[in-house]
Design an enzyme around this catalytic site. Sequence first.
Site, PDB file in Angstrom:
ATOM      1  CD1 TRP A  10      -2.119  -2.083   0.312  1.00 11.95           C
ATOM      2  CD2 TRP A  10      -2.951  -1.309   2.239  1.00 11.95           C
ATOM      3  NE1 TRP A  10      -3.167  -2.904   0.682  1.00 11.95           N
ATOM      4  CE2 TRP A  10      -3.693  -2.456   1.859  1.00 11.95           C
ATOM      5  CE3 TRP A  10      -3.314  -0.661   3.423  1.00 11.95           C
ATOM      6  CZ2 TRP A  10      -4.746  -2.952   2.613  1.00 11.95           C
ATOM      7  CZ3 TRP A  10      -4.364  -1.157   4.180  1.00 11.95           C
ATOM      8  CH2 TRP A  10      -5.072  -2.287   3.776  1.00 11.95           C
ATOM      9  CG  HIS A  95       9.887  -0.979  -2.415  1.00 18.41           C
ATOM     10  ND1 HIS A  95      10.009   0.178  -3.154  1.00 18.41           N
ATOM     11  CD2 HIS A  95       8.885  -1.687  -2.979  1.00 18.41           C
ATOM     12  CE1 HIS A  95       9.102   0.169  -4.116  1.00 18.41           C
ATOM     13  NE2 HIS A  95       8.399  -0.945  -4.032  1.00 18.41           N
ATOM     14  CD  GLU A 167       8.673  -4.367  -6.300  1.00 19.21           C
ATOM     15  OE1 GLU A 167       7.457  -4.432  -6.504  1.00 19.21           O
ATOM     16  OE2 GLU A 167       9.178  -3.549  -5.524  1.00 19.21           O
ATOM     17  N   GLY A 233       1.726  -2.791  -6.375  1.00 26.03           N
ATOM     18  CA  GLY A 233       1.658  -1.462  -5.780  1.00 26.03           C
ATOM     19  C   GLY A 233       0.323  -0.808  -6.087  1.00 26.03           C
TER      20      GLY A 233
HETATM   21  P1  13P Z   1       3.339  -0.639  -9.019  1.00 23.41           P
HETATM   22  O1  13P Z   1       2.542  -1.920  -9.016  1.00 23.41           O
HETATM   23  O2  13P Z   1       2.511   0.573  -8.694  1.00 23.41           O
HETATM   24  O3  13P Z   1       4.163  -0.508 -10.247  1.00 23.41           O
HETATM   25  O4  13P Z   1       4.372  -0.744  -7.783  1.00 23.41           O
HETATM   26  C1  13P Z   1       5.138  -1.895  -7.656  1.00 23.41           C
HETATM   27  C2  13P Z   1       5.777  -1.872  -6.347  1.00 23.41           C
HETATM   28  O5  13P Z   1       6.624  -1.033  -6.071  1.00 23.41           O
HETATM   29  C3  13P Z   1       5.369  -2.874  -5.367  1.00 23.41           C
HETATM   30  O6  13P Z   1       6.236  -2.935  -4.291  1.00 23.41           O
END
Ligand code: 13P
Length: 258
Positions: A10, A95, A167, A233
């Site tokens: 979130w 992250h 990611e 996200g």
């Molecule tokens: P989005 O799904 O908004 O691209 O973000 C990914 C994210 O950073 C999840 O930790």
Amino acid sequence: MRRPLIAGNWKMHFTVPEGLEYALRLRHDLEPYAAHLDLVVLPPAVMLWEIANALRGCPIKVGAQNAGWEDQGPFTGEISPKMLAGWCDYLLIGHSERRQLFGETDEELNRKLQAAFRHGLKVILAVGETLEEYETGRTVEVITRQLSAALYGITLTAATDLTIAYEPVWAIGTGKAATPQYANQTMGLVRTLLARSFADLAASMRVIYGGSVTPANTRSLMEQPEIDGALVGGASLKAADFIQIVQATAEVVRSKRV
Ligand code: 13P
């Protein structure tokens, strides 16, 4: 087949009442899918306790988005894994927003990982290359460095509670997800690197994908053999989208079992 994990990050969204209301909605709508996959929400720290209580006894687990490495002390603004232990299931570490905006280093992330495992938390460790690193062909080098530094000294026993989230930074919040093939290939590399540290365990460790996951691209991502779930996200903030992502993943699980 590894059991998928879908986690909703979130980030810094929702007030406490909004977060609580949203968690209760997810509790109601997502329970049926828990037979097929693991579900986690990662609310902001200020509402974590409230939401953990609201989800108690339900298969949706809660996790923190960040924590420090000390148990207590003069660390204004920080929370510790010790404070989360016993009621919070997961902790997200590394992250890219923490790395880039708050200057977290690989060495600090290793200390955080050690502290989290010391207090029995399950960890989602995020790794990924920036756009510049991607464009200059340094993805392998970056992922190798991030993983080997973060996992230094982590025992095999602790690693059973570890999930890696790949990611690519250029895919986060941009609407430009990695192609399923590219994600799968890089996540295969992650597993090869995990095998260097954890030998046979690597085959059963989860590696999940994050970066512009939407209801529209979930299925094609989840069909890839190396993709064991998603760290979502923006789409995790809208009940309809998050539920569809969970549904699509459950369908892929069911089709693979047939
Ligand atoms: P989005 O799904 O908004 O691209 O973000 C990914 C994210 O950073 C999840 O930790």
